[in-house]
Motif scaffolding. Structure first.
Motif, PDB file in Angstrom:
ATOM      1  N   GLU A 129      53.866 -18.478  58.294  1.00 13.89           N
ATOM      2  CA  GLU A 129      53.429 -19.748  57.723  1.00 13.89           C
ATOM      3  C   GLU A 129      52.380 -20.419  58.609  1.00 13.89           C
ATOM      4  N   ARG A 130      52.561 -20.341  59.919  1.00 13.63           N
ATOM      5  CA  ARG A 130      51.564 -20.914  60.832  1.00 13.63           C
ATOM      6  C   ARG A 130      50.216 -20.222  60.663  1.00 13.63           C
ATOM      7  N   HIS A 131      50.247 -18.908  60.480  1.00 11.51           N
ATOM      8  CA  HIS A 131      49.001 -18.178  60.265  1.00 11.51           C
ATOM      9  C   HIS A 131      48.327 -18.636  58.978  1.00 11.51           C
ATOM     10  N   ARG A 132      49.116 -18.779  57.905  1.00 12.37           N
ATOM     11  CA  ARG A 132      48.540 -19.172  56.614  1.00 12.37           C
ATOM     12  C   ARG A 132      47.921 -20.566  56.695  1.00 12.37           C
ATOM     13  N   GLU A 133      48.594 -21.475  57.387  1.00  9.90           N
ATOM     14  CA  GLU A 133      48.073 -22.835  57.536  1.00  9.90           C
ATOM     15  C   GLU A 133      46.798 -22.845  58.370  1.00  9.90           C
ATOM     16  N   ALA A 134      46.795 -22.081  59.482  1.00 10.28           N
ATOM     17  CA  ALA A 134      45.611 -22.047  60.346  1.00 10.28           C
ATOM     18  C   ALA A 134      44.432 -21.413  59.624  1.00 10.28           C
ATOM     19  N   PHE A 135      44.674 -20.325  58.899  1.00  2.00           N
ATOM     20  CA  PHE A 135      43.596 -19.632  58.200  1.00  2.00           C
ATOM     21  C   PHE A 135      43.033 -20.489  57.081  1.00  2.00           C
ATOM     22  N   SER A 136      43.861 -21.371  56.505  1.00  2.00           N
ATOM     23  CA  SER A 136      43.409 -22.212  55.401  1.00  2.00           C
ATOM     24  C   SER A 136      42.335 -23.200  55.823  1.00  2.00           C
ATOM     25  N   ALA A 137      42.020 -23.275  57.112  1.00  2.32           N
ATOM     26  CA  ALA A 137      40.871 -24.061  57.548  1.00  2.32           C
ATOM     27  C   ALA A 137      39.574 -23.427  57.051  1.00  2.32           C
ATOM     28  N   TYR A 138      39.608 -22.133  56.736  1.00  3.42           N
ATOM     29  CA  TYR A 138      38.432 -21.450  56.198  1.00  3.42           C
ATOM     30  C   TYR A 138      38.368 -21.630  54.679  1.00  3.42           C
ATOM     31  N   PHE A 139      39.465 -21.354  54.000  1.00  2.97           N
ATOM     32  CA  PHE A 139      39.608 -21.632  52.567  1.00  2.97           C
ATOM     33  C   PHE A 139      41.107 -21.555  52.254  1.00  2.97           C
ATOM     34  N   PRO A 140      41.549 -22.220  51.174  1.00  7.84           N
ATOM     35  CA  PRO A 140      42.976 -22.211  50.853  1.00  7.84           C
ATOM     36  C   PRO A 140      43.491 -20.782  50.677  1.00  7.84           C
ATOM     37  N   LEU A 141      44.570 -20.451  51.410  1.00 10.42           N
ATOM     38  CA  LEU A 141      45.112 -19.096  51.397  1.00 10.42           C
ATOM     39  C   LEU A 141      46.505 -19.118  50.777  1.00 10.42           C
ATOM     40  N   SER A 142      46.629 -18.553  49.579  1.00  7.84           N
ATOM     41  CA  SER A 142      47.938 -18.460  48.937  1.00  7.84           C
ATOM     42  C   SER A 142      48.757 -17.366  49.622  1.00  7.84           C
ATOM     43  N   ARG A 143      50.059 -17.305  49.342  1.00  7.78           N
ATOM     44  CA  ARG A 143      50.898 -16.274  49.951  1.00  7.78           C
ATOM     45  C   ARG A 143      50.522 -14.885  49.441  1.00  7.78           C
ATOM     46  N   GLN A 144      50.170 -14.805  48.152  1.00 10.51           N
ATOM     47  CA  GLN A 144      49.722 -13.503  47.637  1.00 10.51           C
ATOM     48  C   GLN A 144      48.435 -13.069  48.330  1.00 10.51           C
ATOM     49  N   MET A 145      47.527 -13.998  48.519  1.00  9.13           N
ATOM     50  CA  MET A 145      46.277 -13.671  49.213  1.00  9.13           C
ATOM     51  C   MET A 145      46.568 -13.270  50.654  1.00  9.13           C
ATOM     52  N   GLN A 146      47.550 -13.920  51.276  1.00  7.81           N
ATOM     53  CA  GLN A 146      47.891 -13.573  52.654  1.00  7.81           C
ATOM     54  C   GLN A 146      48.410 -12.142  52.741  1.00  7.81           C
TER      55      GLN A 146
ATOM     56  N   ASP B 266      54.749  -9.169  54.587  1.00  6.29           N
ATOM     57  CA  ASP B 266      55.424  -8.562  53.432  1.00  6.29           C
ATOM     58  C   ASP B 266      56.832  -9.121  53.273  1.00  6.29           C
ATOM     59  N   GLU B 267      57.566  -9.201  54.380  1.00  2.00           N
ATOM     60  CA  GLU B 267      58.934  -9.706  54.305  1.00  2.00           C
ATOM     61  C   GLU B 267      58.966 -11.178  53.904  1.00  2.00           C
ATOM     62  N   SER B 268      58.032 -11.952  54.417  1.00  2.00           N
ATOM     63  CA  SER B 268      57.962 -13.364  54.054  1.00  2.00           C
ATOM     64  C   SER B 268      57.673 -13.516  52.563  1.00  2.00           C
ATOM     65  N   ALA B 269      56.800 -12.658  52.036  1.00  4.17           N
ATOM     66  CA  ALA B 269      56.480 -12.700  50.607  1.00  4.17           C
ATOM     67  C   ALA B 269      57.701 -12.331  49.774  1.00  4.17           C
ATOM     68  N   ARG B 270      58.424 -11.286  50.174  1.00  2.00           N
ATOM     69  CA  ARG B 270      59.613 -10.866  49.417  1.00  2.00           C
ATOM     70  C   ARG B 270      60.643 -11.990  49.359  1.00  2.00           C
ATOM     71  N   ALA B 271      60.791 -12.709  50.478  1.00  4.52           N
ATOM     72  CA  ALA B 271      61.762 -13.800  50.521  1.00  4.52           C
ATOM     73  C   ALA B 271      61.404 -14.907  49.537  1.00  4.52           C
ATOM     74  N   ARG B 272      60.172 -14.924  49.079  1.00 11.89           N
ATOM     75  CA  ARG B 272      59.708 -15.944  48.128  1.00 11.89           C
ATOM     76  C   ARG B 272      59.459 -15.369  46.742  1.00 11.89           C
ATOM     77  N   GLY B 273      60.023 -14.182  46.499  1.00 10.28           N
ATOM     78  CA  GLY B 273      59.937 -13.588  45.175  1.00 10.28           C
ATOM     79  C   GLY B 273      58.622 -12.917  44.866  1.00 10.28           C
ATOM     80  N   ILE B 274      57.825 -12.590  45.891  1.00 11.95           N
ATOM     81  CA  ILE B 274      56.539 -11.925  45.696  1.00 11.95           C
ATOM     82  C   ILE B 274      56.661 -10.465  46.097  1.00 11.95           C
ATOM     83  N   ASP B 275      56.306  -9.568  45.191  1.00 11.88           N
ATOM     84  CA  ASP B 275      56.341  -8.141  45.510  1.00 11.88           C
ATOM     85  C   ASP B 275      55.021  -7.792  46.213  1.00 11.88           C
ATOM     86  N   PRO B 276      55.074  -7.420  47.500  1.00 10.55           N
ATOM     87  CA  PRO B 276      53.827  -7.109  48.222  1.00 10.55           C
ATOM     88  C   PRO B 276      53.038  -5.965  47.585  1.00 10.55           C
TER      89      PRO B 276
END
Length: 265
Positions: A199-216, A249-259
């Motif tokens: 989550e920290r990576h996704r938030e930090a990277f979103s300084a470039y453009f909004p990064l969804s979990r699927q995009m991550q 991948d594991e973080s995505a699975r925990a949120r119902g996203i199939d990597p």
């Protein structure tokens, strides 16, 4: 009525001055500037003195002088003509300064859309490190310039100062160091700590453009598969690109996203 009248019709005068016929009709109706002659057919004509007055009205109006003040100035009925014009000049100077600021901002926006990071090459190396290659940012424009994410990135980049870029780079680097430390300590992908780092990576990277979990998910897989990205992450710690991909991948699975079916959206 004379047969030798020389002058311009309302339409001709409007075209010469760059105003509308409606504007000239209004100035005529309020007695500010009126045509003083007529053709034999009854069409009203602006003579040379009329046009001179019209030009002065147009100039004063363009710089923001009110119509009633213009009338007083032109008719010699304003004891404060110099003060009125001085105030108009001050407003014009502010308007010019505002337009210059807008122009500078537009130049930066164009540079951001065209080059990615609108900073001089030497400043980019100072901000991102000596190993930074400004050509990579320009190359990204060729690869991603038509995407929504590039436009979002450019919009954010246009107003960002070198110091703000440094803060973004430091924040991302800090997350990468934390990822390497977690891997060294044997933190398991899928654990609460690994998930927090994702989550920290996704938030930090979103300084470039909004990064969804699927995009991550897609991005993490590219980190592992792309030689350039993999070299960067494995240069921080050998195996980091693969570890981070598993954590995402594991973080995505925990949120119902199939990597395996995640898409860039």
């Amino acid at each position: 009525m004379r047969d030798d009248v020389d002058g311009l019709t309302v339409g001709q005068a409007a075209a010469q001055l760059g105003v509308t016929v409606r504007t000239l009709h209004h100035w005529d109706a309020i007695g500010l500037a009126s045509p003083s002659e007529r053709t034999p057919a009854g069409y009203r004509l602006y003579t040379a003195p009329d046009l001179d007055r019209l030009r002065r009205v147009a100039i004063y109006r363009e710089i923001g002088v009110a119509l009633e003040d213009i009338r007083a100035i032109l008719d010699g009925a304003s004891p404060e003509a110099a003060g009125t014009l001085r105030a108009a000049h001050a407003q014009l100077e502010e308007r010019i300064a505002r337009l210059n600021r807008l122009g500078s901002g537009l130049e930066r926006m164009i540079a951001a859309h065209e080059r990615g990071v609108p900073l001089a090459d030497e400043v980019q190396r100072e901000v991102f490190g000596s190993g930074w290659d400004p050509e990579q940012a320009r190359g990204a424009r060729e690869a991603y310039g038509g995407t929504r994410q590039w436009r979002q990135f450019a919009e954010a980049a246009a107003d960002r100062t070198a110091e703000e870029w440094r803060e973004v780079a430091d924040r991302v680097a800090g997350v990468e160091r934390s990822l390497a430390d977690a891997m060294d300590r044997g933190v398991a992908p899928g654990s609460a700590e690994a998930d927090d780092l994702v989550e920290r990576h996704r938030e930090a990277f979103s300084a470039y453009f909004p990064l969804s979990r699927q995009m991550q998910v897609c991005l993490a897989r590219r980190y592992e598969a792309d030689p350039g990205f993999a070299a960067h992450y494995d240069g921080i710690r050998v195996g980091l690109a693969a570890w981070f991909r598993r954590a995402v991948d594991e973080s995505a699975r925990a949120r119902g996203i199939d990597p395996e079916t995640a898409v860039w959206e």
